[in-house]
Design a protein around this motif. Structure first.
Motif, PDB file in Angstrom:
ATOM      1  N   CYS A 221       0.861  -1.185   0.000  1.00 27.96           N
ATOM      2  CA  CYS A 221       0.000   0.000   0.000  1.00 27.96           C
ATOM      3  C   CYS A 221       0.898   1.235   0.000  1.00 27.96           C
ATOM      4  O   CYS A 221       1.763   1.385   0.872  1.00 27.96           O
ATOM      5  CB  CYS A 221      -0.892   0.003   1.236  1.00 27.96           C
ATOM      6  SG  CYS A 221      -1.940   1.468   1.367  1.00 27.96           S
ATOM      7  N   ALA A 222       0.728   2.106  -0.990  1.00 29.63           N
ATOM      8  CA  ALA A 222       1.534   3.323  -1.087  1.00 29.63           C
ATOM      9  C   ALA A 222       0.809   4.486  -0.434  1.00 29.63           C
ATOM     10  O   ALA A 222      -0.410   4.641  -0.567  1.00 29.63           O
ATOM     11  CB  ALA A 222       1.835   3.651  -2.541  1.00 29.63           C
ATOM     12  N   ALA A 223       1.568   5.302   0.300  1.00 30.78           N
ATOM     13  CA  ALA A 223       1.029   6.504   0.939  1.00 30.78           C
ATOM     14  C   ALA A 223       1.941   7.671   0.611  1.00 30.78           C
ATOM     15  O   ALA A 223       3.172   7.541   0.646  1.00 30.78           O
ATOM     16  CB  ALA A 223       0.931   6.324   2.448  1.00 30.78           C
ATOM     17  N   VAL A 224       1.349   8.800   0.286  1.00 37.33           N
ATOM     18  CA  VAL A 224       2.113   9.970  -0.144  1.00 37.33           C
ATOM     19  C   VAL A 224       1.566  11.209   0.551  1.00 37.33           C
ATOM     20  O   VAL A 224       0.353  11.360   0.710  1.00 37.33           O
ATOM     21  CB  VAL A 224       2.023  10.169  -1.678  1.00 37.33           C
ATOM     22  CG1 VAL A 224       2.742  11.445  -2.098  1.00 37.33           C
ATOM     23  CG2 VAL A 224       2.592   8.970  -2.408  1.00 37.33           C
ATOM     24  N   ILE A 225       2.464  12.081   0.969  1.00 40.61           N
ATOM     25  CA  ILE A 225       2.086  13.406   1.462  1.00 40.61           C
ATOM     26  C   ILE A 225       3.049  14.403   0.849  1.00 40.61           C
ATOM     27  O   ILE A 225       4.226  14.087   0.637  1.00 40.61           O
ATOM     28  CB  ILE A 225       2.123  13.464   3.010  1.00 40.61           C
ATOM     29  CG1 ILE A 225       1.354  14.689   3.523  1.00 40.61           C
ATOM     30  CG2 ILE A 225       3.540  13.446   3.543  1.00 40.61           C
ATOM     31  CD1 ILE A 225      -0.116  14.473   3.624  1.00 40.61           C
ATOM     32  N   GLY A 226       2.572  15.601   0.499  1.00 43.13           N
ATOM     33  CA  GLY A 226       3.463  16.568  -0.136  1.00 43.13           C
ATOM     34  C   GLY A 226       2.993  17.990   0.047  1.00 43.13           C
ATOM     35  O   GLY A 226       1.832  18.252   0.406  1.00 43.13           O
TER      36      GLY A 226
ATOM     37  N   PHE B 234       1.722  14.058   7.474  1.00 46.33           N
ATOM     38  CA  PHE B 234       1.083  15.375   7.559  1.00 46.33           C
ATOM     39  C   PHE B 234       2.004  16.430   6.958  1.00 46.33           C
ATOM     40  O   PHE B 234       3.204  16.205   6.762  1.00 46.33           O
ATOM     41  CB  PHE B 234       0.754  15.726   9.008  1.00 46.33           C
ATOM     42  CG  PHE B 234       1.955  15.733   9.917  1.00 46.33           C
ATOM     43  CD1 PHE B 234       2.629  16.915  10.189  1.00 46.33           C
ATOM     44  CD2 PHE B 234       2.426  14.549  10.495  1.00 46.33           C
ATOM     45  CE1 PHE B 234       3.755  16.923  11.019  1.00 46.33           C
ATOM     46  CE2 PHE B 234       3.534  14.550  11.327  1.00 46.33           C
ATOM     47  CZ  PHE B 234       4.201  15.741  11.582  1.00 46.33           C
ATOM     48  N   THR B 235       1.457  17.597   6.682  1.00 42.07           N
ATOM     49  CA  THR B 235       2.242  18.723   6.179  1.00 42.07           C
ATOM     50  C   THR B 235       2.508  19.704   7.318  1.00 42.07           C
ATOM     51  O   THR B 235       1.839  19.683   8.357  1.00 42.07           O
ATOM     52  CB  THR B 235       1.518  19.438   5.029  1.00 42.07           C
ATOM     53  OG1 THR B 235       0.219  19.857   5.467  1.00 42.07           O
ATOM     54  CG2 THR B 235       1.361  18.509   3.826  1.00 42.07           C
ATOM     55  N   ASP B 236       3.482  20.576   7.101  1.00 37.78           N
ATOM     56  CA  ASP B 236       3.926  21.441   8.197  1.00 37.78           C
ATOM     57  C   ASP B 236       2.899  22.497   8.606  1.00 37.78           C
ATOM     58  O   ASP B 236       3.040  23.124   9.650  1.00 37.78           O
ATOM     59  CB  ASP B 236       5.265  22.102   7.859  1.00 37.78           C
ATOM     60  CG  ASP B 236       5.218  22.902   6.563  1.00 37.78           C
ATOM     61  OD1 ASP B 236       4.109  23.138   6.030  1.00 37.78           O
ATOM     62  OD2 ASP B 236       6.297  23.275   6.066  1.00 37.78           O
TER      63      ASP B 236
END
Length: 454
Positions: free
Chosen positions: A268-273, A394-396
């Motif tokens: 399972c791929a997970a991405v945050i950007g 999460f993002t900053d």
């Protein structure tokens, strides 16, 4: 040269019915009235310019529309009262449907008068106020009770006899009404008073129209950005939850995104950007990056570091991408359990919540953001995942606050995650966003995945 016959015509003949002193007094009174009118006109111009400047500054500073709108409209009411010398003033704002007043701003009521009206609903646009909305010509009334549209006052309402009102409109569209009651000198309202209130009602109309247009632009921008973010697919046996929250600064677009998909090799791929910037370019770059990254993940069997390297090269070759941070992860099966395999490009570390609700950050060398240096190698990292563990990406925007160090925001988020770890995953994500330790001025994205208990 003037002849003697013409000379008398150039002089004002004294009124024989008035003594000389009385006529001089009348002339002096007219001069004082003229000076007063000129002073009121200058004050009106100064206030209108100041109100418009305040509205423009509020937009430039991205102030929340309802907050600034109420403050400016209240200022318009008090300005009208001061210039006309009225004891009471009010301004009603029509709902966008035009059917009723959604806001009613008053000034001049004493504390006791406000207390008497505490249980009374504000007017909904009937009676004389409704007459102003449906018949938008300026209205001067010397006896409110005698007007055909009058429906009387509610119990506890202060006595009001005279009324001066004007519809708030821009280009024929009615936004509400502005009215005053009871001149302090006891005189009826006159044409000069009417001109003042009409000018201020026009100013109120422009302010209301601009605020509504600004709110609509913000809504459209947020809707557009949400359309670019994916709906999470069925990721069973994992539980997944994601949430995006736009910037607390109205009207700003953002570049935060998340994604999660099943891959052909059963990972399972997970991405945050997070694309730097808060404009349409950042949003467009986010959409390009997310789509390209999804294709690379699905097509290639390389580790996350290889995916980020290829993504960086492709983006620099094909696009003018702003600097972007990202974290690419795979949750892979490993001997009947799971492991997290990830690589970061300048992004904040993932947060791991153990089954016994302990939080820890998976700190590693963060690597360089995308778009900085193609020759810099990227690293891979792994960590075992227990059944029932939760990984939070999460993002900053969730943690950054200009008044506090970044570590303080990270620690606060970890404590928050520990406190809410027992919640169902969607409620858990919503709690983190609702109680985030940041200043809320940046957009934020969060993606959480929980491994099955068995």
């Amino acid at each position: 040269m003037t002849s003697k016959e013409e000379e008398p015509n150039l002089r004002r003949t004294p009124d024989p019915a008035l003594p000389a002193d009385a006529e001089l007094g009348r002339i002096a009174e007219r001069m004082r009235a003229l000076a007063q009118a000129q002073g009121r006109l200058q004050s009106l111009l100064d206030e209108v310019l100041a109100i418009h400047q305040e509205a423009v500054l509020a937009v430039n500073r991205q102030v929340e529309p309802p907050a600034v709108l109420h403050r400016i409209l209240h200022r318009i009411v008090t300005t009208a009262m001061d210039l006309v010398g009225a004891r009471y003033g009010a301004l009603g704002v029509l709902h966008e449907s035009g059917q009723y007043l959604q806001e009613f701003i008053t000034a001049g009521l004493s504390a006791a008068e406000r207390a008497d009206l505490a249980e009374v609903e504000f007017p909904r646009g009937r009676g004389v106020l409704g007459h102003l909305i449906h018949h938008p010509e300026p209205l001067r009334i010397d006896d409110i009770g005698s007007h055909p549209a009058s429906v009387g006052f509610p119990s506890g309402h202060p006595h009001m006899r005279t009324l001066l009102g004007a519809a708030i409109s821009v280009r024929g569209r009615i936004y509400g009404d502005l009215y005053l009651s009871e001149r302090r000198d006891g005189r009826p309202f006159d044409r000069a008073d009417e001109n003042i209130i009409v000018a201020l009602a026009g100013t109120a109309g422009i302010v209301i129209e601009n605020a509504r247009q600004f709110a609509q632009i913000r809504h459209d921008a947020e809707h557009f950005q949400r359309l670019l973010l994916p709906t999470l697919p069925d990721l069973r046996p994992f539980t997944a939850a994601a949430l995006y929250r736009p910037s607390g600064t109205p009207g700003l677009l953002g570049g935060d995104w998340y994604d999660a998909i099943w891959l052909p090799d059963k990972a399972c791929a997970a991405v945050i950007g997070d694309v730097f910037g808060h404009d349409l370019l950042a949003t467009a770059a986010m959409a390009q990056t997310r789509n390209m990254l999804r294709a690379l993940l699905f097509d290639r069997r390389t580790p996350p570091s290889g995916i980020l390297t290829q993504l960086d090269r492709t983006l620099q070759a094909l696009t003018d991408l702003p600097v972007t941070t990202a974290c690419v992860a795979r949750i892979e099966p490993q001997q009947g359990a799971w492991r997290l395999h990830w690589s970061t490009a300048g992004h904040v570390p993932p947060l791991l919540i153990s089954p016994d609700q302990q939080a820890q950050y998976l700190y590693t060398e963060p690597g360089l953001p995308l778009g900085v240096d193609l020759d810099q190698p990227r690293s891979d990292h792994t960590h075992p995942l227990s059944p029932g563990a939760t990984v939070v990406f999460f993002t900053d925007g969730l943690i950054e606050h200009p008044a506090h160090p970044l570590d303080e925001g990270l620690n606060a988020l970890a404590e928050l995650a520990t406190a809410h770890a027992a919640l169902p995953l969607q409620d858990f994500v919503q709690a983190l966003v609702a109680h985030h330790p940041s200043d809320g001025r940046d957009d934020m994205a969060i993606l959480a995945l929980r491994t099955p208990h068995a």
